[in-house]
Structures are given as structure tokens and as C-alpha cells.
Scaffold this motif. Structure first.
Motif, PDB file in Angstrom:
ATOM      1  N   ASN A 130       0.056  16.014  -8.284  1.00  0.00           N
ATOM      2  CA  ASN A 130       1.167  16.547  -8.506  1.00  0.00           C
ATOM      3  C   ASN A 130       2.517  15.592  -8.319  1.00  0.00           C
ATOM      4  N   HIS A 131       3.664  16.075  -8.525  1.00  0.00           N
ATOM      5  CA  HIS A 131       4.903  15.300  -8.784  1.00  0.00           C
ATOM      6  C   HIS A 131       5.105  14.515  -7.507  1.00  0.00           C
ATOM      7  N   ARG A 132       4.493  14.675  -6.407  1.00  0.00           N
ATOM      8  CA  ARG A 132       4.727  13.629  -5.361  1.00  0.00           C
ATOM      9  C   ARG A 132       3.888  12.392  -5.366  1.00  0.00           C
ATOM     10  N   SER A 133       2.956  12.256  -6.073  1.00  0.00           N
ATOM     11  CA  SER A 133       1.951  11.374  -6.261  1.00  0.00           C
ATOM     12  C   SER A 133       2.797  10.114  -7.086  1.00  0.00           C
ATOM     13  N   VAL A 134       2.913   8.961  -6.829  1.00  0.00           N
ATOM     14  CA  VAL A 134       3.151   7.797  -7.595  1.00  0.00           C
ATOM     15  C   VAL A 134       2.415   6.750  -7.189  1.00  0.00           C
ATOM     16  N   THR A 135       2.142   5.859  -8.470  1.00  0.00           N
ATOM     17  CA  THR A 135       1.482   4.884  -8.527  1.00  0.00           C
ATOM     18  C   THR A 135       2.381   3.475  -8.552  1.00  0.00           C
ATOM     19  N   SER A 136       2.129   2.609  -7.711  1.00  0.00           N
ATOM     20  CA  SER A 136       3.137   1.362  -7.527  1.00  0.00           C
ATOM     21  C   SER A 136       2.779   0.396  -9.005  1.00  0.00           C
ATOM     22  N   PHE A 137       3.522  -0.311  -9.066  1.00  0.00           N
ATOM     23  CA  PHE A 137       3.337  -1.639 -10.071  1.00  0.00           C
ATOM     24  C   PHE A 137       2.069  -2.122  -9.959  1.00  0.00           C
ATOM     25  N   HIS A 138       1.261  -2.330 -10.757  1.00  0.00           N
ATOM     26  CA  HIS A 138      -0.074  -3.090 -10.854  1.00  0.00           C
ATOM     27  C   HIS A 138      -0.577  -3.346 -12.078  1.00  0.00           C
ATOM     28  N   GLU A 188     -11.129  -5.155   9.863  1.00  0.00           N
ATOM     29  CA  GLU A 188     -11.359  -6.618   9.312  1.00  0.00           C
ATOM     30  C   GLU A 188     -10.192  -6.946   8.604  1.00  0.00           C
ATOM     31  N   ALA A 189      -9.414  -7.727   9.341  1.00  0.00           N
ATOM     32  CA  ALA A 189      -8.190  -8.154   8.818  1.00  0.00           C
ATOM     33  C   ALA A 189      -8.260  -8.945   7.305  1.00  0.00           C
ATOM     34  N   ARG A 190      -7.591  -8.389   6.156  1.00  0.00           N
ATOM     35  CA  ARG A 190      -7.588  -9.110   5.048  1.00  0.00           C
ATOM     36  C   ARG A 190      -6.135  -8.901   4.326  1.00  0.00           C
ATOM     37  N   ASN A 191      -5.746  -9.659   3.415  1.00  0.00           N
ATOM     38  CA  ASN A 191      -4.565  -9.734   2.658  1.00  0.00           C
ATOM     39  C   ASN A 191      -4.771  -9.121   1.405  1.00  0.00           C
ATOM     40  N   VAL A 192      -3.954  -8.315   0.773  1.00  0.00           N
ATOM     41  CA  VAL A 192      -4.047  -7.981  -0.678  1.00  0.00           C
ATOM     42  C   VAL A 192      -2.653  -8.196  -1.374  1.00  0.00           C
ATOM     43  N   PRO A 193      -2.845  -9.084  -2.401  1.00  0.00           N
ATOM     44  CA  PRO A 193      -1.631  -9.488  -3.214  1.00  0.00           C
ATOM     45  C   PRO A 193      -1.388  -8.272  -4.180  1.00  0.00           C
ATOM     46  N   TRP A 194      -0.043  -7.983  -3.804  1.00  0.00           N
ATOM     47  CA  TRP A 194       0.444  -6.839  -4.447  1.00  0.00           C
ATOM     48  C   TRP A 194       2.048  -7.022  -5.028  1.00  0.00           C
ATOM     49  N   CYS A 195       2.483  -6.327  -5.978  1.00  0.00           N
ATOM     50  CA  CYS A 195       3.727  -6.350  -6.315  1.00  0.00           C
ATOM     51  C   CYS A 195       4.799  -5.914  -5.516  1.00  0.00           C
ATOM     52  N   SER A 196       5.823  -6.796  -5.216  1.00  0.00           N
ATOM     53  CA  SER A 196       6.903  -6.238  -4.322  1.00  0.00           C
ATOM     54  C   SER A 196       8.004  -5.294  -4.715  1.00  0.00           C
ATOM     55  N   VAL A 197       8.126  -5.247  -6.077  1.00  0.00           N
ATOM     56  CA  VAL A 197       9.029  -4.411  -6.692  1.00  0.00           C
ATOM     57  C   VAL A 197       8.961  -2.894  -6.709  1.00  0.00           C
ATOM     58  N   ASN A 198      10.045  -2.181  -6.050  1.00  0.00           N
ATOM     59  CA  ASN A 198       9.924  -0.772  -6.354  1.00  0.00           C
ATOM     60  C   ASN A 198      11.111  -0.522  -7.267  1.00  0.00           C
ATOM     61  N   PRO A 199      10.493  -0.070  -8.639  1.00  0.00           N
ATOM     62  CA  PRO A 199      11.843   0.084  -9.448  1.00  0.00           C
ATOM     63  C   PRO A 199      12.715   1.393  -9.314  1.00  0.00           C
ATOM     64  N   TYR A 200      12.223   1.917  -8.335  1.00  0.00           N
ATOM     65  CA  TYR A 200      13.135   3.259  -8.103  1.00  0.00           C
ATOM     66  C   TYR A 200      13.745   3.293  -6.551  1.00  0.00           C
ATOM     67  N   PRO A 216      -2.312  -1.968 -22.713  1.00  0.00           N
ATOM     68  CA  PRO A 216      -3.240  -3.074 -23.150  1.00  0.00           C
ATOM     69  C   PRO A 216      -3.437  -3.804 -21.368  1.00  0.00           C
ATOM     70  N   SER A 217      -4.766  -4.601 -21.643  1.00  0.00           N
ATOM     71  CA  SER A 217      -5.229  -5.112 -20.373  1.00  0.00           C
ATOM     72  C   SER A 217      -3.985  -6.072 -19.683  1.00  0.00           C
ATOM     73  N   MET A 218      -4.213  -6.172 -18.202  1.00  0.00           N
ATOM     74  CA  MET A 218      -3.213  -7.167 -17.728  1.00  0.00           C
ATOM     75  C   MET A 218      -1.576  -6.631 -17.753  1.00  0.00           C
ATOM     76  N   ALA A 273      -4.524 -10.878  -8.304  1.00  0.00           N
ATOM     77  CA  ALA A 273      -3.076 -10.464  -7.765  1.00  0.00           C
ATOM     78  C   ALA A 273      -2.675  -9.290  -8.330  1.00  0.00           C
ATOM     79  N   CYS A 274      -2.591  -8.033  -7.465  1.00  0.00           N
ATOM     80  CA  CYS A 274      -1.640  -7.099  -7.865  1.00  0.00           C
ATOM     81  C   CYS A 274      -2.539  -6.130  -8.989  1.00  0.00           C
ATOM     82  N   ASP A 275      -4.127  -6.372  -8.803  1.00  0.00           N
ATOM     83  CA  ASP A 275      -4.799  -5.837  -9.789  1.00  0.00           C
ATOM     84  C   ASP A 275      -5.565  -4.650  -8.820  1.00  0.00           C
ATOM     85  N   SER A 276      -5.713  -3.439  -9.715  1.00  0.00           N
ATOM     86  CA  SER A 276      -6.185  -2.426  -8.905  1.00  0.00           C
ATOM     87  C   SER A 276      -7.534  -2.346  -8.663  1.00  0.00           C
TER      88      SER A 276
END
Length: 372
Positions: free
Chosen positions: A169-177, A231-243, A279-281, A343-346
Motif C-alpha cells: 500500500n501507499h505506506r511502503s517505501v523502497t529506499s535507494f539501492h 551476529e554483528a555485520r555491516n551493510v553498505p547502503w545509500c545514505s540519501v533520503n530524497p524526500y 537497467p542493471s546497476m 554496495a547498496c545492492d538489494s
């Protein structure tokens, strides 16, 4: 390195165009045209009148049809969050940002649909699982649409590796990736709103490492709790929120000037009957508008990308350290080093992980949910 910023402009001038609108076709291209003008150039396009022959465009708008057709199917995967922000950056406790994954629950489809269309619920439900779920969890609906996109299959030279169904529904948002797939994205009902940036704009995404966290649901309180993964791990992700929210807009623009002061992203709204070639990437951010029934339904086809010289160029670009003359203040949890391969790849961050369904959402749906 002003050459990096010049690259952003040159890509638009030489290939993509200076308009922020995605090129639109009135009808599906031939396989040769699609390969020559879009896939080979890594260039998106929006194709109208592409799926009007699908029975899904009429039948899937009726909840009764979906519920009846899927009544004997196995349980479907539903992603649950408190605010629709899954696989996104979320403050944890002391406002430290983390990469938050949804609580994933398997349940009968009618219960999933009730959660999705209940817009007053404290939980946001999104029926999806990026593991070829349409051909497994929703196979009973397979006759309502094509198993592949013929002109895309011929152009790319293979059948899709995965076909996924999305009901939200309208409440779900997919962040940059970004994804390492050629993506054919078809909307069946409602609308999807995309922001797109080409791979050359990598540095504008401010990709950093964030600690991985996951929501869990409590049967006792009926609430979701966000906790760091054991199990601690880091995820490389886009920091920008366009809105960003109005109160945070100035701060966000100051932190991420390469995004907010650089070339505007491409924008595209995908409606029923249309297919977006993504397109890819390419980096993409997605919002959605529901239909009259309160949900948005889409299906996407992931085709394998060619790991060719373009991929080598992109990896090289990621390895180039670049910082704007306007130095942003990044979150303290962010690492300066990211895995350039993922990096930032779903697809690289657990969307095909095994589900940990514990039946704890039973009281939300009204009946007991058996763990599978």
C-alpha cells in the motif's frame, strides 16, 4: 576531482538526455530495438500498452478472485514494519542509524491481504519475497500473465532468473539501492513512482556501512522491536533520503550536497499496462499509490545482466575516492570503506535468506498461523 562531476553531465548530454523524464515508447519494441537502444546502452525506458492483454489487469483488481485462486496455495511471505521503511536506514535507540530489515511472516493470502488493506493498523504489511516468489508462492496465478517478456527474453538471450510479485500500500517505501539484474517491472494495479540515477552517479549516493538490524514481533505486546542482529555485520547502503521531512530538509541537503545540488534524478510513474525497463546497476527509489481497493500490485522479471566491460568500468568508478568541496557530516556509524562488489545492492543483502516464521502474527490476522 571535477572530472567526476563532469562525468555526470556528459552521460546525460551524450546518452540519457537532459530531461528528467524517462524515455517513453507507445508500444513494445522489437527485440533488436530493445537490445540496441536500451540494454546495450544501459538506458531505461517506459513502455506503454505492454501488458494490456494480460487477464491479470482485470482479474487482480478483485480481492475475491485473488483470495479464491490462492485459497489452496501455500502460505505467502509478508514483510512487516512499523512505518513501511524496510531494508532502509532507521534510527536505533540513541538515534544511531542502522540498516533495518523487516520481520518476515508466512501466512495465508487472505490474512496477508487483510493486513495490507488495513491502513489504520500499527503495522505496515508488504507481501513480497525476492526469491522468485511468483513462480513458487503465487504459481496459481501464473496463467493470468506471461511467464517472461518475449521481446526482452529474445534480446537478452535467456529466460528470467526470477519473477517476483509485490502487493503493498501507499505506506511502503523502497529506499535507494541497485540490483545486478536487467529488470522489467510491470504494474498491474495502482501506480509506482520511481526516482532513477545512473551507475555513473555512484558517489552521489554516499554509500556507507551501517550495522544490520531486524524487526521482531511480540505476541504479548503486539508491537515490533528493532534490534541489532546477533551476529554483528555491516551493510553498505545509500545514505540519501530524497524526500526528507521539512524539519530535516536543510540538514539533509547539507550532509549530501552531491545529491541535492547535482543533476536531478530521472522520474517515472509506472501505471497498469506499462513496463519500466530498469537497467542493471541503476540506483532507484520507489514509492507507490494504491488503487481503489487500497493496494498496489506489480510483478517484475529479473534477467541476468552481462558482466562485461561496463561492469568493469563501474567497479573502477566505485574505487575512485571522491569528496565534494562541501564536506558532509555523515553518521558516526558510517564507515569510509564499502564493499564495491555489493554496495547498496538489494540482492547482496539477504533477500534470499531463509525465513524465520514463528507464527507470532497470528492474532493480527485473526486466526492461528501454522509455521511451515
Amino acid at each position: 576531482m571535477k572530472e567526476i562531476e563532469a562525468l555526470w553531465e556528459e552521460v546525460r548530454e551524450l546518452s540519457l538526455g537532459n530531461s528528467t523524464r524517462v524515455e517513453q515508447l507507445d508500444s513494445p519494441p522489437t527485440s533488436l530495438q530493445f537490445l540496441r537502444d536500451y540494454v546495450s546502452q544501459n538506458k531505461p525506458c517506459l513502455i506503454s500498452n505492454a501488458t494490456l492483454h494480460w487477464p491479470a489487469l482485470s482479474s487482480w483488481s478483485h480481492d475475491s478472485y485473488l483470495i479464491q485462486t490462492l485459497s489452496s496455495a501455500a502460505h505467502v511471505s509478508v514483510h512487516l514494519t512499523p512505518d513501511g521503511q524496510a531494508d532502509a536506514l532507521v534510527p536505533l535507540n540513541d538515534a544511531t542509524l542502522c540498516f533495518a530489515s523487516a520481520h518476515v511472516q508466512r501466512m495465508p493470502f487472505n490474512q496477508a491481504l487483510n493486513l495490507i488493506t488495513n491502513h489504520t493498523s500499527s503495522l505496515v504489511a508488504y507481501a513480497q519475497q525476492q526469491n522468485d516468489c511468483f513462480r513458487s508462492e503465487y504459481s496459481a496465478l501464473s496463467s493470468d500473465c506471461e511467464s517472461h517478456i518475449p521481446w526482452a527474453t529474445e534480446a537478452i538471450g535467456s529466460l528470467p532468473e526470477a519473477v517476483n510479485l509485490w502487493i503493498g500500500n501507499h505506506r511502503s517505501v523502497t529506499s535507494f539501492h541497485k540490483d545486478h539484474y536487467e529488470n522489467l517491472y510491470a504494474v498491474v494495479s495502482g501506480e509506482k513512482h520511481f526516482l532513477l540515477l545512473p551507475p555513473t552517479d555512484f558517489h552521489r549516493m554516499y554509500i556507507k556501512d551501517y550495522p544490520a538490524a531486524r524487526y521482531s514481533y511480540s505476541q504479548e505486546t503486539g508491537e515490533l522491536t528493532l534490534e541489532l542482529e546477533k551476529e554483528a555485520r555491516n551493510v553498505p547502503w545509500c545514505s540519501v533520503n530524497p524526500y526528507p521531512s521539512p524539519e530535516n530538509k536543510e540538514s539533509e541537503m547539507s550532509k549530501f550536497p552531491l545529491y541535492f545540488k547535482g543533476p536531478k534524478p530521472f522520474e517515472c510513474t509506472v501505471k497498469p499496462g506499462q513496463i519500466l525497463y530498469l537497467p542493471s546497476m541503476w540506483f532507484h527509489h520507489v514509492r507507490q499509490s494504491p488503487d481503489a481497493g487500497g493496494r498496489t500490485v506489480a510483478i517484475n522479471y529479473w534477467y541476468d545482466m552481462q558482466f562485461d566491460i561496463k561492469y568493469a568500468y563501474f567497479n573502477f568508478l566505485q574505487s575512485v575516492h571522491y569528496q565534494s568541496t562541501h564536506v558532509p557530516t555523515l553518521p558516526e556509524t558510517a564507515s569510509e570503506d564499502s564493499d564495491s562488489e555489493s554496495a547498496c545492492d538489494s540482492f547482496a543483502h539477504g533477500f534470499k535468506d531463509e525465513l524465520s516464521a514463528d507464527g507470532s502474527v497470528a492474532k493480527l490476522a485473526g486466526t492461528s498461523i501454522k509455521e511451515e
